[in-house]
Design a protein around this motif. Sequence first.
Motif, PDB file in Angstrom:
ATOM      1  N   UNK A 164      -1.005  -7.346   0.601  1.00  0.00           N
ATOM      2  CA  UNK A 164      -0.806  -6.047  -0.038  1.00  0.00           C
ATOM      3  C   UNK A 164      -2.085  -5.230  -0.023  1.00  0.00           C
ATOM      4  N   UNK A 165      -3.211  -5.880  -0.215  1.00  0.00           N
ATOM      5  CA  UNK A 165      -4.483  -5.168  -0.370  1.00  0.00           C
ATOM      6  C   UNK A 165      -5.415  -5.354   0.832  1.00  0.00           C
ATOM      7  N   UNK A 166      -4.832  -5.565   2.007  1.00  0.00           N
ATOM      8  CA  UNK A 166      -5.622  -5.876   3.199  1.00  0.00           C
ATOM      9  C   UNK A 166      -6.633  -4.789   3.545  1.00  0.00           C
ATOM     10  N   UNK A 167      -6.255  -3.517   3.445  1.00  0.00           N
ATOM     11  CA  UNK A 167      -7.155  -2.455   3.895  1.00  0.00           C
ATOM     12  C   UNK A 167      -8.319  -2.196   2.950  1.00  0.00           C
ATOM     13  N   UNK A 168      -8.284  -2.787   1.762  1.00  0.00           N
ATOM     14  CA  UNK A 168      -9.406  -2.608   0.832  1.00  0.00           C
ATOM     15  C   UNK A 168      -9.810  -3.927   0.164  1.00  0.00           C
ATOM     16  N   UNK A 169      -9.426  -5.033   0.793  1.00  0.00           N
ATOM     17  CA  UNK A 169      -9.753  -6.348   0.235  1.00  0.00           C
ATOM     18  C   UNK A 169     -11.266  -6.562   0.149  1.00  0.00           C
ATOM     19  N   UNK A 170     -11.999  -6.152   1.188  1.00  0.00           N
ATOM     20  CA  UNK A 170     -13.457  -6.310   1.142  1.00  0.00           C
ATOM     21  C   UNK A 170     -14.066  -5.494   0.008  1.00  0.00           C
ATOM     22  N   UNK A 171     -13.553  -4.289  -0.227  1.00  0.00           N
ATOM     23  CA  UNK A 171     -14.045  -3.467  -1.333  1.00  0.00           C
ATOM     24  C   UNK A 171     -13.784  -4.169  -2.666  1.00  0.00           C
ATOM     25  N   UNK A 172     -12.572  -4.698  -2.843  1.00  0.00           N
ATOM     26  CA  UNK A 172     -12.253  -5.409  -4.090  1.00  0.00           C
ATOM     27  C   UNK A 172     -13.175  -6.605  -4.287  1.00  0.00           C
ATOM     28  N   UNK A 193       3.818   2.997   4.839  1.00  0.00           N
ATOM     29  CA  UNK A 193       3.717   1.622   4.375  1.00  0.00           C
ATOM     30  C   UNK A 193       4.625   1.468   3.153  1.00  0.00           C
ATOM     31  N   UNK A 194       5.461   0.445   3.172  1.00  0.00           N
ATOM     32  CA  UNK A 194       6.473   0.311   2.127  1.00  0.00           C
ATOM     33  C   UNK A 194       5.917  -0.061   0.756  1.00  0.00           C
ATOM     34  N   UNK A 195       4.765  -0.672   0.681  1.00  0.00           N
ATOM     35  CA  UNK A 195       4.234  -1.082  -0.613  1.00  0.00           C
ATOM     36  C   UNK A 195       3.118  -0.167  -1.104  1.00  0.00           C
ATOM     37  N   UNK A 196       3.092   1.084  -0.622  1.00  0.00           N
ATOM     38  CA  UNK A 196       2.082   2.033  -1.087  1.00  0.00           C
ATOM     39  C   UNK A 196       2.146   2.239  -2.594  1.00  0.00           C
ATOM     40  N   UNK A 197       3.348   2.313  -3.158  1.00  0.00           N
ATOM     41  CA  UNK A 197       3.447   2.541  -4.604  1.00  0.00           C
ATOM     42  C   UNK A 197       2.888   1.359  -5.390  1.00  0.00           C
ATOM     43  N   UNK A 198       3.077   0.143  -4.864  1.00  0.00           N
ATOM     44  CA  UNK A 198       2.505  -1.044  -5.516  1.00  0.00           C
ATOM     45  C   UNK A 198       0.981  -1.007  -5.436  1.00  0.00           C
ATOM     46  N   UNK A 199       0.469  -0.626  -4.274  1.00  0.00           N
ATOM     47  CA  UNK A 199      -0.978  -0.538  -4.082  1.00  0.00           C
ATOM     48  C   UNK A 199      -1.568   0.500  -5.035  1.00  0.00           C
ATOM     49  N   UNK A 258     -10.575   6.941  -3.935  1.00  0.00           N
ATOM     50  CA  UNK A 258     -10.492   7.280  -2.516  1.00  0.00           C
ATOM     51  C   UNK A 258      -9.383   6.483  -1.829  1.00  0.00           C
ATOM     52  N   UNK A 259      -9.263   5.212  -2.180  1.00  0.00           N
ATOM     53  CA  UNK A 259      -8.217   4.379  -1.583  1.00  0.00           C
ATOM     54  C   UNK A 259      -6.831   4.776  -2.084  1.00  0.00           C
ATOM     55  N   UNK A 260      -6.745   5.181  -3.328  1.00  0.00           N
ATOM     56  CA  UNK A 260      -5.463   5.664  -3.852  1.00  0.00           C
ATOM     57  C   UNK A 260      -5.020   6.881  -3.055  1.00  0.00           C
ATOM     58  N   UNK A 261      -5.939   7.776  -2.778  1.00  0.00           N
ATOM     59  CA  UNK A 261      -5.617   8.980  -2.000  1.00  0.00           C
ATOM     60  C   UNK A 261      -5.146   8.598  -0.596  1.00  0.00           C
ATOM     61  N   UNK A 262      -5.735   7.582   0.002  1.00  0.00           N
ATOM     62  CA  UNK A 262      -5.318   7.129   1.328  1.00  0.00           C
ATOM     63  C   UNK A 262      -3.885   6.607   1.328  1.00  0.00           C
ATOM     64  N   UNK A 263      -3.420   6.173   0.167  1.00  0.00           N
ATOM     65  CA  UNK A 263      -2.057   5.643   0.047  1.00  0.00           C
ATOM     66  C   UNK A 263      -1.108   6.661  -0.589  1.00  0.00           C
TER      67      UNK A 263
END
Length: 152
Positions: free
Chosen positions: A120-128, A1-7, A57-62
């Motif tokens: 950008x934050x789709x995979x963890x938007x519910x968590x946020x 994913x190209x925006x992993x560093x932003x995430x 945990x989400x940082x590790x996924x990215x």
Amino acid sequence: MENDSEIVSDLKGLINILNDGKEGYETASENTDSIELKGVFLKFSAQRAGYAMELKDHIAQHGGDSDNETGGLLGAIHRTWIEIKQALSIKEDVAILSAVETGENEALDKYDQLIVDPETHADHLNLLKTQRAGIADALREIQRLRQQFEQR
């Protein structure tokens, strides 16, 4: 994913805010004689620590990591401000609660900045959103307590 560093960068920023909150609540609990407030502050300190772990945990996924267990510079300044206000205030608990309220509003602002970027934050938007709701609930409780302590 190209925006992993932003995430990763965004989530690390939230972890800093959460650690600031955790440490701020710990400082607040040390600066009050109220058993009721100590309990509330320690409850929210533990909540912030849990939120930080979820984000790690989400940082590790990215593909990133976050070793930060403490807050950022602004958090240290805010915790110092809690101590100063506590020392100078006649109504110490009200001053502490007001300072905590300020910190919670800052945390909500940071979450709001990320939630408005759902792609950008789709995979963890519910968590946020869930964490933001928890912080909003904490803020309401702090505001209620501040009003209660102002009437004492």
